[in-house]
Write an enzyme that holds these catalytic residues in place. Structure first.
Site, PDB file in Angstrom:
ATOM      1  N   MET A 156      -8.278   9.123   9.003  1.00  0.00           N
ATOM      2  CA  MET A 156      -8.831   9.582   7.717  1.00  0.00           C
ATOM      3  C   MET A 156      -9.701  10.825   7.901  1.00  0.00           C
ATOM      4  O   MET A 156     -10.713  10.983   7.205  1.00  0.00           O
ATOM      5  CB  MET A 156      -9.661   8.466   7.053  1.00  0.00           C
ATOM      6  CG  MET A 156      -8.891   7.197   6.787  1.00  0.00           C
ATOM      7  SD  MET A 156      -9.928   5.851   6.177  1.00  0.00           S
ATOM      8  CE  MET A 156     -10.669   5.253   7.692  1.00  0.00           C
ATOM      9  N   ASP A 180       0.816  -1.212   0.000  1.00  0.00           N
ATOM     10  CA  ASP A 180       0.000   0.000   0.000  1.00  0.00           C
ATOM     11  C   ASP A 180       0.847   1.257   0.000  1.00  0.00           C
ATOM     12  O   ASP A 180       2.034   1.220   0.277  1.00  0.00           O
ATOM     13  CB  ASP A 180      -0.792   0.041   1.319  1.00  0.00           C
ATOM     14  CG  ASP A 180      -2.174  -0.533   1.144  1.00  0.00           C
ATOM     15  OD1 ASP A 180      -2.527  -0.883   0.024  1.00  0.00           O
ATOM     16  OD2 ASP A 180      -2.899  -0.606   2.160  1.00  0.00           O
ATOM     17  N   LYS A 234      -2.642   4.307  -4.294  1.00  0.00           N
ATOM     18  CA  LYS A 234      -2.873   5.414  -5.232  1.00  0.00           C
ATOM     19  C   LYS A 234      -1.552   6.064  -5.601  1.00  0.00           C
ATOM     20  O   LYS A 234      -0.652   6.160  -4.794  1.00  0.00           O
ATOM     21  CB  LYS A 234      -3.750   6.478  -4.567  1.00  0.00           C
ATOM     22  CG  LYS A 234      -5.208   6.132  -4.601  1.00  0.00           C
ATOM     23  CD  LYS A 234      -6.023   7.278  -4.027  1.00  0.00           C
ATOM     24  CE  LYS A 234      -7.359   6.734  -3.567  1.00  0.00           C
ATOM     25  NZ  LYS A 234      -7.876   7.395  -2.402  1.00  0.00           N
TER      26      LYS A 234
HETATM   27  N1  SAH Z   1      -4.789   0.311   9.003  1.00  0.00           N
HETATM   28  C1  SAH Z   1      -4.196   1.614   9.229  1.00  0.00           C
HETATM   29  C2  SAH Z   1      -5.183   2.731   8.971  1.00  0.00           C
HETATM   30  C3  SAH Z   1      -5.613   2.838   7.524  1.00  0.00           C
HETATM   31  S1  SAH Z   1      -6.688   4.181   7.247  1.00  0.00           S
HETATM   32  C4  SAH Z   1      -3.632   1.661  10.655  1.00  0.00           C
HETATM   33  O1  SAH Z   1      -3.911   0.771  11.451  1.00  0.00           O
HETATM   34  O2  SAH Z   1      -2.884   2.595  10.954  1.00  0.00           O
HETATM   35  C5  SAH Z   1      -5.527   5.428   6.783  1.00  0.00           C
HETATM   36  C6  SAH Z   1      -5.421   6.450   7.879  1.00  0.00           C
HETATM   37  O3  SAH Z   1      -4.524   6.007   8.888  1.00  0.00           O
HETATM   38  C7  SAH Z   1      -4.875   7.788   7.445  1.00  0.00           C
HETATM   39  O4  SAH Z   1      -5.862   8.591   6.845  1.00  0.00           O
HETATM   40  C8  SAH Z   1      -4.430   8.350   8.764  1.00  0.00           C
HETATM   41  O5  SAH Z   1      -5.513   8.814   9.524  1.00  0.00           O
HETATM   42  C9  SAH Z   1      -3.894   7.114   9.460  1.00  0.00           C
HETATM   43  N2  SAH Z   1      -2.436   6.956   9.305  1.00  0.00           N
HETATM   44  C10 SAH Z   1      -1.789   5.942   8.729  1.00  0.00           C
HETATM   45  N3  SAH Z   1      -0.450   6.102   8.821  1.00  0.00           N
HETATM   46  C11 SAH Z   1      -0.258   7.258   9.496  1.00  0.00           C
HETATM   47  C12 SAH Z   1       0.900   7.965   9.937  1.00  0.00           C
HETATM   48  N4  SAH Z   1       2.134   7.528   9.709  1.00  0.00           N
HETATM   49  N5  SAH Z   1       0.700   9.115  10.611  1.00  0.00           N
HETATM   50  C13 SAH Z   1      -0.520   9.570  10.885  1.00  0.00           C
HETATM   51  N6  SAH Z   1      -1.644   8.941  10.492  1.00  0.00           N
HETATM   52  C14 SAH Z   1      -1.510   7.792   9.820  1.00  0.00           C
END
Ligand code: SAH
Length: 259
Positions: free
Chosen positions: A182, A44, A67
């Site tokens: 998100m 991803d 994306k």
């Molecule tokens: N499965 C992922 C979440 C996927 S949804 C998890 O457990 O972290 C994607 C969202 O995750 C982003 O929009 C943001 O809100 C958050 N996110 C993922 N990586 C991030 C990072 N390094 N810093 C801050 N937010 C993050």
């Protein structure tokens, strides 16, 4: 593509792997072992790409499923079919998600799809940005005297879902800490809803952008001013939003951070 039940499909295996918030040091040992041994890696946008490219077997097939500017992301259906196809070639497939694969990651949908076709699928939990994000900004999701409960909610809901499920006001009133993933694009709507529902405008809010990465940034404010602060700082995804009193512990946990 071969159909389910063929010999190859039984030999292949898909690991649905959580890769943590971005810093490769936050990968689990199991995730690293699978990245190093996989024949096919489907990853991803928020996965630690450099690490994957460096550690993958030299003949591993690396497929980007996120994306990219000017290019469409693969649809979930296309990803499911790709995982099936590679597993049915008898391959060891690593499907790498940012954070944890079953927390707003759609990893569970992949596992359900594969399992329904008789393909072996195993989840490898990852450190979610929902917990690592606040913590790397010195904000504990819970704290004994300040917050006993946490809700992790999405800033937007699946487009195909008709009825609304997330009522931010109700959640923030009943749960001590609300963590929004998100949510950057909908920050002002969410904040307005919280204020309309009667939350105190002085309620502390923090936004952690690019948690665990060298360009991590933290914006701290209150419901009353966080929208303008985020705009001034030009906060962009990926970012985690934290609403609740635990945000004030940041100064105590990391006194060197000046706001
Ligand atoms: N499965 C992922 C979440 C996927 S949804 C998890 O457990 O972290 C994607 C969202 O995750 C982003 O929009 C943001 O809100 C958050 N996110 C993922 N990586 C991030 C990072 N390094 N810093 C801050 N937010 C993050």
């Amino acid at each position: 593509m071969q159909g389910a039940g063929k010999e190859g499909c039984r030999k292949g295996k898909v690991y649905i792997v959580g890769a943590g918030p971005g810093d490769p040091e936050l990968l689990t040992l199991k995730a690293v072992r699978i990245i190093r041994s996989a024949d096919v890696i489907v990853y991803d946008r928020l996965a630690p790409t450099d690490f994957i490219k460096r550690e993958a077997k030299s003949d591993a097939e690396l497929i980007y499923a996120g994306k990219a500017p000017g290019r469409h992301a693969m649809s979930q259906d296309e990803i499911n079919k790709l995982l099936e196809e590679k597993a049915c070639e008898g391959k060891l497939v690593a499907r790498i998600h940012g954070g944890d694969p079953f927390l707003f990651g759609r990893g569970e949908e992949e596992c359900i799809y594969l399992a329904s076709r008789g393909i072996s699928c195993e989840v490898v939990p990852g450190i979610t940005s929902a917990i690592a994000g606040p913590e790397l900004a010195c904000i504990p999701p819970t704290s004994r005297l300040v917050a006993s409960s946490v809700a992790i909610v999405p800033g937007r809901e699946a487009a195909e879902r008709k009825e609304r499920r997330v009522y931010y006001g109700r959640i923030a009133k009943t749960v001590d800490t609300m963590i929004v993933l998100m949510g950057v694009g909908r920050l002002s709507e969410i904040v307005n809803e919280l204020l309309e529902e009667g939350l105190d405008p002085s309620t502390p809010v923090a936004i952690v952008e690019n948690a665990s990465l060298p360009n991590q940034r933290v914006v701290v404010g209150r419901l009353a001013n966080i929208v303008s602060k985020a705009r001034e700082a030009n906060v962009k995804p990926p970012a985690v939003i934290i609403v609740g009193k635990v945000v004030w512990l940041r100064d105590k946990i990391c006194p060197e951070t000046s706001r």
